[in-house]
Design an enzyme around this catalytic site. Structure first.
Site, short mmCIF file in Angstrom:
data_model
loop_
_atom_site.label_atom_id
_atom_site.label_comp_id
_atom_site.label_asym_id
_atom_site.label_seq_id
_atom_site.Cartn_x
_atom_site.Cartn_y
_atom_site.Cartn_z
N GLY A 253 0.90 -1.20 -0.12
CA GLY A 253 -0.04 0.05 0.09
C GLY A 253 0.81 1.44 -0.13
CD GLU A 295 0.33 -9.22 1.06
OE1 GLU A 295 0.76 -10.19 0.81
OE2 GLU A 295 -0.64 -8.83 1.07
N GLY A 297 3.79 -3.61 -3.87
CA GLY A 297 3.55 -3.89 -5.30
C GLY A 297 3.95 -2.40 -5.91
NE ARG A 298 -0.03 2.57 -5.94
CZ ARG A 298 -1.01 2.56 -6.74
NH1 ARG A 298 -1.14 3.19 -7.83
NH2 ARG A 298 -2.28 1.93 -6.15
CE1 TYR A 339 -8.87 2.17 -9.67
CE2 TYR A 339 -6.53 2.35 -10.90
CZ TYR A 339 -7.61 1.50 -10.18
OH TYR A 339 -7.60 0.32 -10.27
CB CYS A 367 -13.10 4.88 -30.30
SG CYS A 367 -12.14 4.72 -32.03
CD GLU A 368 -14.50 4.49 -23.40
OE1 GLU A 368 -14.37 3.40 -23.89
OE2 GLU A 368 -14.41 4.93 -22.21
N1 LLP Z 1 -1.56 -7.04 -0.75
C1 LLP Z 1 -3.13 -7.05 -1.17
C2 LLP Z 1 -3.68 -8.19 -0.39
C3 LLP Z 1 -3.39 -6.23 -2.38
O1 LLP Z 1 -4.59 -6.55 -2.40
C4 LLP Z 1 -2.38 -5.38 -2.83
C5 LLP Z 1 -3.09 -4.46 -3.97
C6 LLP Z 1 -1.30 -5.46 -2.65
C7 LLP Z 1 -0.69 -6.07 -1.49
C8 LLP Z 1 -0.19 -4.37 -3.08
O2 LLP Z 1 -0.42 -2.90 -3.03
P1 LLP Z 1 0.47 -1.97 -3.45
O3 LLP Z 1 1.60 -2.11 -2.57
O4 LLP Z 1 0.63 -1.95 -4.74
O5 LLP Z 1 -0.32 -0.65 -3.19
N2 LLP Z 1 -5.14 -1.10 -9.66
C9 LLP Z 1 -5.03 -0.33 -8.87
C10 LLP Z 1 -4.20 -0.64 -7.55
C11 LLP Z 1 -5.13 -1.80 -6.79
C12 LLP Z 1 -4.58 -2.47 -5.68
C13 LLP Z 1 -5.00 -3.69 -5.39
N3 LLP Z 1 -4.06 -4.55 -4.17
C14 LLP Z 1 -4.20 1.01 -8.97
O6 LLP Z 1 -3.79 1.09 -10.16
O7 LLP Z 1 -4.19 2.11 -8.55
#
Ligand code: LLP
Length: 444
Positions: A253, A295, A297-298, A339, A367-368
């Protein structure tokens, strides 16, 4: 406090080279666009490794930390290899992600499987490939997983995903930890789940609790709040069921800097807060220090990625705005339309100071009307053929890309030390047709 890589707007190797062009990973972006065509995703290896080092350093005072990469942000085998080399495990949410990390040579005991509606086939694959932990999300899954484990004569190591009831301030679509969420067991349902595991679901072995609050979060306080709840619950379950749980997963997150005004927190600040809070909670309940999983990701992959586009048509609306269209848009980056996400762009071939600037709307080619990448940005006056670089597109761009308008997904190139390697090839027209079948009765 020390700053961390997620607080940068651009990849760490970004500079203007002697030719006056933008360069990343020692590669001239104009050359990359020419060599590989556009749209093109470019990923800087150095930036990924730099943020991995930030995480490891920020949490080094707590020895039982395990870093996992939430592969949903960008799941490709080359990126998986880099994170595996950096010592990260993987959070996966589908058989596709599980299979990708498996094929990338990852030790599957370092993999966690998450998700609110995992299918029979997905759970079965996870067991067959030896996924280390399954984070069970609900009662239905507990029963299903136990049944699959029994049929395979296996024991499965699980965590329980819980909804801690913590709200964060991010887009409502990417909040997950509030009480009215589709993810995880409500706090009031934990005991029933544990009773079932202890008394009925004999093939499930519970190791701990898992929570994730949301994504693109700038508040640091949610992590100590989350630890408070997870450790309190572990201590409570020990008291009530004599159950020794020794793992907590605090999710991902942590936010990144998409624009100059975004101020994401330093990973080092979060590390300090987490370690301090763990010390307090361990002391308060007199428990053994649990193993803690993170965990993100982003924050691992977003800053490392940029997307290159070529400028095509333009339209000056009389007395209105000027649209400049590029050769990609909402299919390779759905985030602005989904978003209202903001991005920064620069012109890779126009870094000189003396080019007059103009305010434009950077539009996509789909096309939007909503296919606008940046609603308003000031850029050096643009001409057809200019190369636009949109920053911070490493996370949730390729992984959410579509073939809308039956447009091929772009290629992805990894850059490092002046070398560029294709890690995802551009889809061809034949690729786009490869799953299509004409029934005999319709054939010509
Ligand atoms: N762990 C779980 C259980 C999750 O659901 C997620 C993200 C993460 C870890 C990783 O979160 P991060 O560190 O990436 O914030 N598509 C959306 C983001 C959706 C995130 C879903 N879950 C966007 O483009 O902003």
């Amino acid at each position: 406090m020390t700053s961390s890589t997620n607080q940068f707007l651009k990849p760490v190797t970004t500079r203007v080279n002697d030719a006056g062009n933008l360069e990343i990973g020692g590669c001239d972006l104009v050359d990359l666009a020419e060599k590989y065509a556009t749209p093109l995703y470019v990923v800087d290896e150095n930036t990924i490794r730099s943020v991995c080092r930030d995480y490891k350093k920020a949490f080094e005072k707590y020895s039982k930390i395990h870093m996992m990469y939430a592969s949903k942000a960008l799941c490709t085998s080359a990126v998986t290899r880099i994170l595996d080399e950096e010592g990260f495990g993987f959070d996966t949410v589908s058989s596709g992600e599980i299979y990708t990390v498996y094929k990338s040579g990852v030790n599957m005991s370092h993999v966690l499987f998450n998700g609110n509606n995992k299918s029979y086939d997905e759970l079965s694959l996870a067991l067959d490939l030896g996924v280390g932990r399954i984070s069970v999300d609900n009662f239905f899954e507990l029963a299903l997983l136990n049944e699959i484990a029994q049929s395979k004569n296996k024991n499965v190591d699980i965590l329980l995903r819980i909804t801690p009831g913590i709200e964060c301030h991010t887009h409502e679509y990417i909040q997950t930890g509030h009480l009215d969420s589709k993810f995880g067991f409500d706090l009031t349902q934990i005991d029933e789940a544990v009773e079932l595991i202890l008394n009925e679901y004999k093939n499930l072995k519970i190791h701990g609790l898992h929570a994730h609050i949301g994504s693109q979060i700038f508040e640091t306080s949610i992590y100590p709040d989350e630890i408070e709840i997870l450790v309190r619950e572990i201590a409570r379950l020990d008291e009530k069921f004599s159950l020794k749980l020794d793992e907590i997963n605090i999710g991902g997150g942590i936010g990144v800097k998409y624009t100059e005004t975004d101020m994401p927190p330093s990973i080092y600040d979060i590390g300090q807060l987490v370690v301090d809070k763990l010390d307090i909670m361990i002391g308060k309940y007199g428990i053994e220090p649990p193993t803690v999983f993170l965990e993100p990701g982003r924050s691992i992959i977003s800053t490392a990625g940029v997307t290159l586009y070529t400028v095509g048509s333009s339209k000056q609306v009389p007395h209105g705005r000027k649209y400049i269209a590029v050769d990609g848009g909402m299919a390779d980056n759905p985030r602005p339309s989904m978003y209202q996400a903001n991005y920064l762009a620069e012109v890779a071939n126009k870094k000189g100071d003396n080019i007059p600037k103009e305010k434009i709307t950077l539009a996509g080619r789909f096309c939007e009307s909503g296919d606008v990448l940046i609603p308003e940005i000031e850029l050096p006056q643009l001409d057809e053929g200019d190369i636009i670089c949109v920053y911070n597109t490493g996370a949730y761009n390729y992984s959410m890309a579509s073939n809308y308008n039956k447009v091929s997904k772009p290629a992805m190139v990894l850059v490092n030390n002046s070398q560029s390697d294709i890690i995802i090839s551009r889809e061809t027209l034949e690729d786009l047709m490869s799953h299509e079948i004409i029934p005999d009765r319709l054939k010509k």
